[in-house]
Design a protein around this motif. Sequence first.
Motif, PDB file in Angstrom:
ATOM      1  N   TRP A   8      14.832  -7.112  -1.476  1.00  0.00           N
ATOM      2  CA  TRP A   8      15.288  -5.726  -1.332  1.00  0.00           C
ATOM      3  C   TRP A   8      14.311  -4.938  -0.487  1.00  0.00           C
ATOM      4  O   TRP A   8      13.101  -5.017  -0.656  1.00  0.00           O
ATOM      5  N   GLY A   9      14.827  -4.143   0.400  1.00  0.00           N
ATOM      6  CA  GLY A   9      14.015  -3.229   1.188  1.00  0.00           C
ATOM      7  C   GLY A   9      13.938  -1.877   0.515  1.00  0.00           C
ATOM      8  O   GLY A   9      14.533  -1.641  -0.547  1.00  0.00           O
ATOM      9  N   TYR A  10      13.217  -0.957   1.129  1.00  0.00           N
ATOM     10  CA  TYR A  10      13.042   0.350   0.496  1.00  0.00           C
ATOM     11  C   TYR A  10      14.350   1.130   0.431  1.00  0.00           C
ATOM     12  O   TYR A  10      14.575   1.908  -0.481  1.00  0.00           O
ATOM     13  N   ARG A  11      15.248   0.919   1.383  1.00  0.00           N
ATOM     14  CA  ARG A  11      16.530   1.625   1.330  1.00  0.00           C
ATOM     15  C   ARG A  11      17.395   1.139   0.169  1.00  0.00           C
ATOM     16  O   ARG A  11      18.076   1.918  -0.482  1.00  0.00           O
ATOM     17  N   ARG A  12      17.364  -0.154  -0.101  1.00  0.00           N
ATOM     18  CA  ARG A  12      18.126  -0.686  -1.244  1.00  0.00           C
ATOM     19  C   ARG A  12      17.542  -0.163  -2.553  1.00  0.00           C
ATOM     20  O   ARG A  12      18.272   0.226  -3.467  1.00  0.00           O
ATOM     21  N   PRO A  27      11.983   7.611   2.799  1.00  0.00           N
ATOM     22  CA  PRO A  27      10.589   7.445   3.237  1.00  0.00           C
ATOM     23  C   PRO A  27       9.579   7.546   2.084  1.00  0.00           C
ATOM     24  O   PRO A  27       8.513   6.930   2.137  1.00  0.00           O
ATOM     25  N   ALA A  28       9.912   8.301   1.037  1.00  0.00           N
ATOM     26  CA  ALA A  28       9.009   8.399  -0.113  1.00  0.00           C
ATOM     27  C   ALA A  28       8.925   7.053  -0.835  1.00  0.00           C
ATOM     28  O   ALA A  28       7.839   6.630  -1.251  1.00  0.00           O
ATOM     29  N   VAL A  29      10.052   6.377  -0.966  1.00  0.00           N
ATOM     30  CA  VAL A  29      10.050   5.052  -1.597  1.00  0.00           C
ATOM     31  C   VAL A  29       9.234   4.083  -0.749  1.00  0.00           C
ATOM     32  O   VAL A  29       8.436   3.305  -1.269  1.00  0.00           O
ATOM     33  N   ARG A  30       9.402   4.164   0.550  1.00  0.00           N
ATOM     34  CA  ARG A  30       8.648   3.298   1.466  1.00  0.00           C
ATOM     35  C   ARG A  30       7.146   3.536   1.317  1.00  0.00           C
ATOM     36  O   ARG A  30       6.353   2.592   1.257  1.00  0.00           O
ATOM     37  N   GLN A  31       6.754   4.791   1.239  1.00  0.00           N
ATOM     38  CA  GLN A  31       5.339   5.134   1.100  1.00  0.00           C
ATOM     39  C   GLN A  31       4.776   4.646  -0.243  1.00  0.00           C
ATOM     40  O   GLN A  31       3.674   4.131  -0.297  1.00  0.00           O
ATOM     41  N   ILE A  32       5.546   4.783  -1.297  1.00  0.00           N
ATOM     42  CA  ILE A  32       5.113   4.309  -2.621  1.00  0.00           C
ATOM     43  C   ILE A  32       4.892   2.797  -2.596  1.00  0.00           C
ATOM     44  O   ILE A  32       3.902   2.286  -3.135  1.00  0.00           O
ATOM     45  N   LEU A  33       5.803   2.073  -1.958  1.00  0.00           N
ATOM     46  CA  LEU A  33       5.659   0.614  -1.866  1.00  0.00           C
ATOM     47  C   LEU A  33       4.433   0.238  -1.038  1.00  0.00           C
ATOM     48  O   LEU A  33       3.692  -0.688  -1.391  1.00  0.00           O
ATOM     49  N   GLN A  34       4.193   0.945   0.059  1.00  0.00           N
ATOM     50  CA  GLN A  34       3.024   0.671   0.885  1.00  0.00           C
ATOM     51  C   GLN A  34       1.741   0.962   0.119  1.00  0.00           C
ATOM     52  O   GLN A  34       0.784   0.183   0.186  1.00  0.00           O
ATOM     53  N   ASP A  35       1.701   2.064  -0.621  1.00  0.00           N
ATOM     54  CA  ASP A  35       0.523   2.418  -1.404  1.00  0.00           C
ATOM     55  C   ASP A  35       0.247   1.386  -2.501  1.00  0.00           C
ATOM     56  O   ASP A  35      -0.896   1.156  -2.878  1.00  0.00           O
TER      57      ASP A  35
END
Length: 102
Positions: A8-12, A27-35
Motif C-alpha cells: 500500500w502506498g500513502y494514498r491507499r 501529503p500528511a500521511v506521506r510525511q508521517i510514513l517518512q518520519d
Amino acid sequence: MARDNPGWGYRRIHGELTGPGYTLAPPAVRQILQDAGIDPAPRRSGQAWQGFLEAQAKTILAAGFFDVDAVFLRRMYVLFFIQHGTRRVYSAGIAAHPRGSG
C-alpha cells in the motif's frame, strides 16, 4: 497499517483512514510514513498481468456459453461460470431455447 500492508502506498492508506472519519491530507500521511522510516510502496506500473491474476484470483469469475447436440439431435445451450481461485465450475443453467423458457 503500512507495515501490515507493504504494497500500500500513502494514498491507499489515506483512503483507508478516511473511512473511519480521520481527516488527513495525503501529503500528511506521506510525511508521517517518512518520519517513521517507512519507505514508499513499490511502483505498480511494472506489475505483469500474471501477477495481477494471481493476486485477484479469489474474486475473478469467468463466464462461458456453449451448445451441445444431445440425443435425438436436440440442441441444448449451457451457461456456466468458473471461479479462478478454486477452479470450480458452476452450471448456471441448461435450456433448449436460451431466449425463452424451456
